[in-house]
Design a protein around this motif. Structure first.
Motif, PDB file in Angstrom:
ATOM      1  N   ARG A 287      -8.904 -10.464  -5.423  1.00 52.82           N
ATOM      2  CA  ARG A 287      -7.801  -9.547  -5.112  1.00 52.82           C
ATOM      3  C   ARG A 287      -8.331  -8.429  -4.222  1.00 52.82           C
ATOM      4  O   ARG A 287      -9.356  -7.803  -4.523  1.00 52.82           O
ATOM      5  CB  ARG A 287      -7.210  -8.970  -6.383  1.00 52.82           C
ATOM      6  CG  ARG A 287      -6.128  -7.911  -6.153  1.00 52.82           C
ATOM      7  CD  ARG A 287      -5.486  -7.522  -7.457  1.00 52.82           C
ATOM      8  NE  ARG A 287      -4.757  -8.652  -8.022  1.00 52.82           N
ATOM      9  CZ  ARG A 287      -4.503  -8.795  -9.325  1.00 52.82           C
ATOM     10  NH1 ARG A 287      -4.925  -7.890 -10.189  1.00 52.82           N
ATOM     11  NH2 ARG A 287      -3.824  -9.836  -9.759  1.00 52.82           N
ATOM     12  N   ILE A 288      -7.642  -8.171  -3.122  1.00 53.27           N
ATOM     13  CA  ILE A 288      -8.059  -7.152  -2.168  1.00 53.27           C
ATOM     14  C   ILE A 288      -6.969  -6.095  -2.045  1.00 53.27           C
ATOM     15  O   ILE A 288      -5.802  -6.414  -1.795  1.00 53.27           O
ATOM     16  CB  ILE A 288      -8.363  -7.767  -0.790  1.00 53.27           C
ATOM     17  CG1 ILE A 288      -9.528  -8.756  -0.921  1.00 53.27           C
ATOM     18  CG2 ILE A 288      -8.690  -6.681   0.229  1.00 53.27           C
ATOM     19  CD1 ILE A 288      -9.882  -9.472   0.348  1.00 53.27           C
ATOM     20  N   LEU A 289      -7.348  -4.842  -2.231  1.00 57.19           N
ATOM     21  CA  LEU A 289      -6.435  -3.712  -2.085  1.00 57.19           C
ATOM     22  C   LEU A 289      -6.588  -3.129  -0.686  1.00 57.19           C
ATOM     23  O   LEU A 289      -7.692  -2.749  -0.285  1.00 57.19           O
ATOM     24  CB  LEU A 289      -6.743  -2.646  -3.140  1.00 57.19           C
ATOM     25  CG  LEU A 289      -6.054  -1.281  -2.980  1.00 57.19           C
ATOM     26  CD1 LEU A 289      -4.533  -1.416  -3.020  1.00 57.19           C
ATOM     27  CD2 LEU A 289      -6.551  -0.315  -4.053  1.00 57.19           C
ATOM     28  N   VAL A 290      -5.485  -3.074   0.065  1.00 57.03           N
ATOM     29  CA  VAL A 290      -5.482  -2.501   1.415  1.00 57.03           C
ATOM     30  C   VAL A 290      -4.779  -1.143   1.363  1.00 57.03           C
ATOM     31  O   VAL A 290      -3.599  -1.064   1.011  1.00 57.03           O
ATOM     32  CB  VAL A 290      -4.760  -3.429   2.411  1.00 57.03           C
ATOM     33  CG1 VAL A 290      -4.686  -2.773   3.789  1.00 57.03           C
ATOM     34  CG2 VAL A 290      -5.461  -4.786   2.495  1.00 57.03           C
ATOM     35  N   ILE A 291      -5.515  -0.084   1.705  1.00 62.31           N
ATOM     36  CA  ILE A 291      -4.950   1.272   1.735  1.00 62.31           C
ATOM     37  C   ILE A 291      -4.886   1.720   3.185  1.00 62.31           C
ATOM     38  O   ILE A 291      -5.908   2.066   3.788  1.00 62.31           O
ATOM     39  CB  ILE A 291      -5.800   2.261   0.909  1.00 62.31           C
ATOM     40  CG1 ILE A 291      -6.068   1.718  -0.502  1.00 62.31           C
ATOM     41  CG2 ILE A 291      -5.117   3.619   0.834  1.00 62.31           C
ATOM     42  CD1 ILE A 291      -7.020   2.583  -1.321  1.00 62.31           C
ATOM     43  N   ASP A 292      -3.691   1.684   3.770  1.00 61.13           N
ATOM     44  CA  ASP A 292      -3.512   2.018   5.187  1.00 61.13           C
ATOM     45  C   ASP A 292      -2.071   2.480   5.387  1.00 61.13           C
ATOM     46  O   ASP A 292      -1.146   1.865   4.849  1.00 61.13           O
ATOM     47  CB  ASP A 292      -3.817   0.805   6.074  1.00 61.13           C
ATOM     48  CG  ASP A 292      -4.043   1.185   7.525  1.00 61.13           C
ATOM     49  OD1 ASP A 292      -3.136   1.778   8.143  1.00 61.13           O
ATOM     50  OD2 ASP A 292      -5.136   0.879   8.052  1.00 61.13           O
ATOM     51  N   ASP A 293      -1.879   3.554   6.126  1.00 62.81           N
ATOM     52  CA  ASP A 293      -0.534   4.082   6.304  1.00 62.81           C
ATOM     53  C   ASP A 293       0.244   3.404   7.435  1.00 62.81           C
ATOM     54  O   ASP A 293       1.420   3.695   7.633  1.00 62.81           O
ATOM     55  CB  ASP A 293      -0.577   5.596   6.539  1.00 62.81           C
ATOM     56  CG  ASP A 293      -1.258   5.954   7.859  1.00 62.81           C
ATOM     57  OD1 ASP A 293      -2.193   5.235   8.251  1.00 62.81           O
ATOM     58  OD2 ASP A 293      -0.868   6.961   8.482  1.00 62.81           O
ATOM     59  N   GLU A 294      -0.387   2.505   8.185  1.00 61.72           N
ATOM     60  CA  GLU A 294       0.296   1.808   9.270  1.00 61.72           C
ATOM     61  C   GLU A 294       0.864   0.482   8.767  1.00 61.72           C
ATOM     62  O   GLU A 294       0.106  -0.447   8.458  1.00 61.72           O
ATOM     63  CB  GLU A 294      -0.658   1.540  10.426  1.00 61.72           C
ATOM     64  CG  GLU A 294      -1.215   2.797  11.085  1.00 61.72           C
ATOM     65  CD  GLU A 294      -2.110   2.464  12.266  1.00 61.72           C
ATOM     66  OE1 GLU A 294      -1.602   1.904  13.251  1.00 61.72           O
ATOM     67  OE2 GLU A 294      -3.311   2.735  12.177  1.00 61.72           O
ATOM     68  N   PRO A 295       2.213   0.358   8.688  1.00 56.24           N
ATOM     69  CA  PRO A 295       2.820  -0.878   8.168  1.00 56.24           C
ATOM     70  C   PRO A 295       2.407  -2.120   8.943  1.00 56.24           C
ATOM     71  O   PRO A 295       2.214  -3.185   8.346  1.00 56.24           O
ATOM     72  CB  PRO A 295       4.325  -0.612   8.307  1.00 56.24           C
ATOM     73  CG  PRO A 295       4.454   0.877   8.329  1.00 56.24           C
ATOM     74  CD  PRO A 295       3.231   1.376   9.018  1.00 56.24           C
ATOM     75  N   GLN A 296       2.228  -1.995  10.263  1.00 57.61           N
ATOM     76  CA  GLN A 296       1.869  -3.164  11.060  1.00 57.61           C
ATOM     77  C   GLN A 296       0.455  -3.645  10.744  1.00 57.61           C
ATOM     78  O   GLN A 296       0.182  -4.853  10.746  1.00 57.61           O
ATOM     79  CB  GLN A 296       2.030  -2.896  12.563  1.00 57.61           C
ATOM     80  CG  GLN A 296       1.118  -1.824  13.137  1.00 57.61           C
ATOM     81  CD  GLN A 296       1.710  -0.436  13.059  1.00 57.61           C
ATOM     82  OE1 GLN A 296       2.495  -0.141  12.162  1.00 57.61           O
ATOM     83  NE2 GLN A 296       1.335   0.422  14.009  1.00 57.61           N
ATOM     84  N   ILE A 297      -0.447  -2.709  10.465  1.00 59.02           N
ATOM     85  CA  ILE A 297      -1.813  -3.094  10.081  1.00 59.02           C
ATOM     86  C   ILE A 297      -1.798  -3.763   8.714  1.00 59.02           C
ATOM     87  O   ILE A 297      -2.453  -4.793   8.502  1.00 59.02           O
ATOM     88  CB  ILE A 297      -2.746  -1.868  10.068  1.00 59.02           C
ATOM     89  CG1 ILE A 297      -2.958  -1.336  11.486  1.00 59.02           C
ATOM     90  CG2 ILE A 297      -4.095  -2.222   9.423  1.00 59.02           C
ATOM     91  CD1 ILE A 297      -3.779  -2.244  12.371  1.00 59.02           C
ATOM     92  N   ARG A 298      -1.039  -3.190   7.776  1.00 51.32           N
ATOM     93  CA  ARG A 298      -0.953  -3.795   6.444  1.00 51.32           C
ATOM     94  C   ARG A 298      -0.368  -5.203   6.538  1.00 51.32           C
ATOM     95  O   ARG A 298      -0.844  -6.126   5.857  1.00 51.32           O
ATOM     96  CB  ARG A 298      -0.115  -2.926   5.503  1.00 51.32           C
ATOM     97  CG  ARG A 298      -0.715  -1.573   5.185  1.00 51.32           C
ATOM     98  CD  ARG A 298      -0.171  -1.011   3.860  1.00 51.32           C
ATOM     99  NE  ARG A 298       1.274  -0.994   3.829  1.00 51.32           N
ATOM    100  CZ  ARG A 298       2.033   0.004   4.300  1.00 51.32           C
ATOM    101  NH1 ARG A 298       1.438   1.062   4.863  1.00 51.32           N
ATOM    102  NH2 ARG A 298       3.341  -0.041   4.203  1.00 51.32           N
TER     103      ARG A 298
END
Length: 232
Positions: free
Chosen positions: A7-18
């Motif tokens: 399981r990988i948690l992605v913390i990023d404020d850019e929706p396109q990157i997520r």
């Protein structure tokens, strides 16, 4: 029985990157959890217990460097920083705060996925490296202090072997110049980076690693070195 899904948690404020990471990571067989802010990311880390965290530094509510520190204070979960900040100071600070790796945007998804695999392997590796570490034609047996390339023995000096040992134990992880100098030469030599360049050069030469295009000991410009644990 199939292996458990990481399981990988992605913390990023850019929706396109997520979205891009969600699609890419899911295609690689990973379970993906997302967060758009630092507060949400820290909360989701506590709730979902990820195997690895990808965090941006430019978050709206808290600097990503502080997120790295807060997570590292309570957990050994591997952290990969993914940021547009390409400066040496930011990279060193993130690694000193406990990040396992640092990738700058824009990035190649192939290399990024390889770094994720390497970081997860390092996390899941047994604490005892009794079995030889092998990558490509190079085999390194830490227990017997024997190194070979394509079956032929490679003779290393004591400091060369100690430097290589640190890289093997932390395979896939970026080790800063200061860390390597302190561990191999001692705290009095933290500014003697020329020692490090010379010995890395010796190791590359003896292990057949082309300094113009290294495939084993990779230079992270201005930061340190990383031992690749899978051939490119």
């Amino acid at each position: 029985m199939s292996a458990p899904v990481a399981r990988i948690l992605v913390i990023d404020d850019e929706p396109q990157i997520r979205r891009f990471l969600r699609i890419s990571l899911a295609a690689g067989g990973y379970d993906v959890v997302e967060a758009g802010t630092a507060a949400e990311g820290i909360s989701r880390h506590l709730d979902t217990h990820p195997d690895l965290i990808v965090v941006d530094l430019g978050l709206p509510d808290m600097d990503g460097q502080d997120v790295v520190s807060r997570i590292r204070a309570r957990s050994e979960t591997p952290i990969i920083v993914l940021s547009v900040r390409a400066g040496e100071r930011d990279k060193i600070e993130a690694l000193n705060r406990g990040a396992n790796d640092y990738v700058t945007k824009p990035f190649g998804i192939g290399e990024f996925m390889a770094r994720i695999r390497a970081t997860l392997r390092a996390r899941n590796a047994p604490s005892s490296l009794s079995a030889p570490f092998t990558v490509g034609p190079v085999s390194i047996d830490l227990a017997t202090r024997k190194v070979s390339m394509s079956g032929a023995p490679v003779k290393l000096t004591r400091k060369e072997f100690e430097l290589l040992r640190l890289l093997v134990v932390n395979a896939g992880r970026v080790l800063t110049h200061q860390y390597l100098l302190q561990q191999v030469w001692g705290p009095a030599h933290l500014n003697d980076s020329h020692y490090l360049r010379i010995y890395i050069g010796h190791l590359r030469q003896k292990l057949g690693d082309d300094p113009a295009d290294p495939k084993l000991i990779v230079t992270e410009l201005g930061v340190g070195y990383r031992l690749v644990d899978e051939p490119r």
